[in-house]
Design an enzyme around this catalytic site. Sequence first.
Site, PDB file in Angstrom:
ATOM      1  N   THR A  27       0.878  -1.090  -0.005  1.00 54.14           N
ATOM      2  CA  THR A  27       0.005   0.109  -0.065  1.00 54.14           C
ATOM      3  C   THR A  27       0.748   1.197  -0.123  1.00 54.14           C
ATOM      4  OG1 THR A  27      -1.602  -1.086   1.411  1.00 54.14           O
ATOM      5  CG2 THR A  27      -1.605   1.316   1.521  1.00 54.14           C
TER       6      THR A  27
ATOM      7  N   ARG B 169     -13.660  -8.210   0.238  1.00 50.99           N
ATOM      8  CA  ARG B 169     -12.908  -8.344   1.309  1.00 50.99           C
ATOM      9  C   ARG B 169     -12.443  -6.593   1.374  1.00 50.99           C
ATOM     10  NH1 ARG B 169      -7.499  -5.948   1.923  1.00 50.99           N
ATOM     11  NH2 ARG B 169      -6.599  -6.867   4.151  1.00 50.99           N
ATOM     12  N   VAL B 170     -12.532  -5.971   2.569  1.00 49.60           N
ATOM     13  CA  VAL B 170     -12.081  -4.537   2.773  1.00 49.60           C
ATOM     14  C   VAL B 170     -10.779  -4.587   3.619  1.00 49.60           C
ATOM     15  CG1 VAL B 170     -12.347  -2.212   3.340  1.00 49.60           C
ATOM     16  CG2 VAL B 170     -14.290  -3.550   2.043  1.00 49.60           C
ATOM     17  N   GLY B 171      -9.871  -3.830   3.470  1.00 47.90           N
ATOM     18  CA  GLY B 171      -8.945  -3.980   4.194  1.00 47.90           C
ATOM     19  C   GLY B 171      -8.728  -2.767   5.173  1.00 47.90           C
ATOM     20  N   ASP B 172      -7.585  -2.215   5.602  1.00 48.22           N
ATOM     21  CA  ASP B 172      -7.372  -0.927   6.581  1.00 48.22           C
ATOM     22  C   ASP B 172      -7.503   0.134   5.678  1.00 48.22           C
ATOM     23  OD1 ASP B 172      -4.984  -1.989   5.609  1.00 48.22           O
ATOM     24  OD2 ASP B 172      -3.903  -0.880   7.163  1.00 48.22           O
TER      25      ASP B 172
ATOM     26  N   THR C 147       0.757   0.097   6.586  1.00 44.95           N
ATOM     27  CA  THR C 147       0.822  -0.851   5.574  1.00 44.95           C
ATOM     28  C   THR C 147       0.814  -2.418   6.002  1.00 44.95           C
ATOM     29  OG1 THR C 147       2.006  -1.287   3.392  1.00 44.95           O
ATOM     30  CG2 THR C 147       3.233  -0.577   5.246  1.00 44.95           C
ATOM     31  N   GLY C 148       0.526  -3.462   5.056  1.00 43.71           N
ATOM     32  CA  GLY C 148       0.805  -4.802   5.642  1.00 43.71           C
ATOM     33  C   GLY C 148      -0.773  -5.351   5.607  1.00 43.71           C
TER      34      GLY C 148
ATOM     35  N   GLY D 271      -4.082  -6.033   6.558  1.00 45.66           N
ATOM     36  CA  GLY D 271      -5.006  -4.743   6.981  1.00 45.66           C
ATOM     37  C   GLY D 271      -5.841  -5.104   8.132  1.00 45.66           C
TER      38      GLY D 271
END
Length: 323
Positions: free
Chosen positions: A183, A211-214, A234-235, A237
């Site tokens: 990211t 799917r939704v990340g951070d 980053t990473g 989420g």
Amino acid sequence: MKPSRRKFLQTSAVLSTLLPFTSLFAKSKTAEPTKPVVISTWDFGKPANAEAWKVLTNKGRALDAVEMGVHVPEADPLITTVGYGGAPDRDGHVTLDACIMDEFANCGSVAGLEHIVHPISVARKVMEKTPHVMLIGDGALQFALANGFKKQNLLTPASEKAWKEWLKTANYKPIVNIENHDTIGMLALDMNQNLSAACTTSGMAYKMRGRVGDSPIIGAGVFVDNEIGAATSTGVGEEVIRICGSHLVVELMRQGNSPQEACEKAVGRIVKNQPKKSKEMQVGFLAINKNGEHGAFALQKGFTFAVYSNSINNELFEAKSYY
Ligand code: SD4
């Protein structure tokens, strides 16, 4: 006349609320702020910073700087973790997540947005043109198209080929430090000493559809408090969301921690939550405070970040890590 007990209590209450700010202010008075400054995640942070720097040195807003900066990796088809050319979900759809936040706590976000090269600019439009903070999926696309963004295929032949290869095993295993990009999270402090942040990604490669990340979540992927500082992540989420990562980093700075200490404590929180799993995944935080001091820390080695200021000429650094 003797002050009443009530008045005394009121005054002490006011003083005690002011105290943390007073001591912070006292600290900041001694150090001359570094400004402007821009800092961003991974190797691709360097060309992104260079674009943001043009805005900052032209006395532009940090908000414009971070938006222009992250456009660079968003448009680069060779970067398989952000924007055009990003790895698709397991069903072959490139779905993008992004958010942006300014010095007034205005914020905007899109999640699961398809077919638009610059999700960060759609997020900014959500912030500026709607009564909402976040739009997702088809609604986000509809809004983007209504605002003049052009629809295009984001799945490049190379990303499609890699996805088809992945389908042979269909084993979902996030790769730590994928080719030193992931990211892009970017934080900037402008000449007026105002902060902004942006974050944009195609998310975890071959994630489940939906799917939704951070990265599009305010408080997880980015957070800005113009009195204190800003942070981004980053990473993996899911682990960042569990601790409201970027908000946590800013709150730790509010409590008097340096940006570096705040990033280290936030990573420590992930280790505490996931003592075993945290050994095999990557999460990294970047932070900047109101004085332009920065910090970075990650779970694993290999998290790089780029800093551009009057004293650091857009250099790449490797963050210290827990493991
Ligand atoms: C996510 N933090 O979607 C983002 C993207 C990322 O490796 O960093 N991918 O969880």
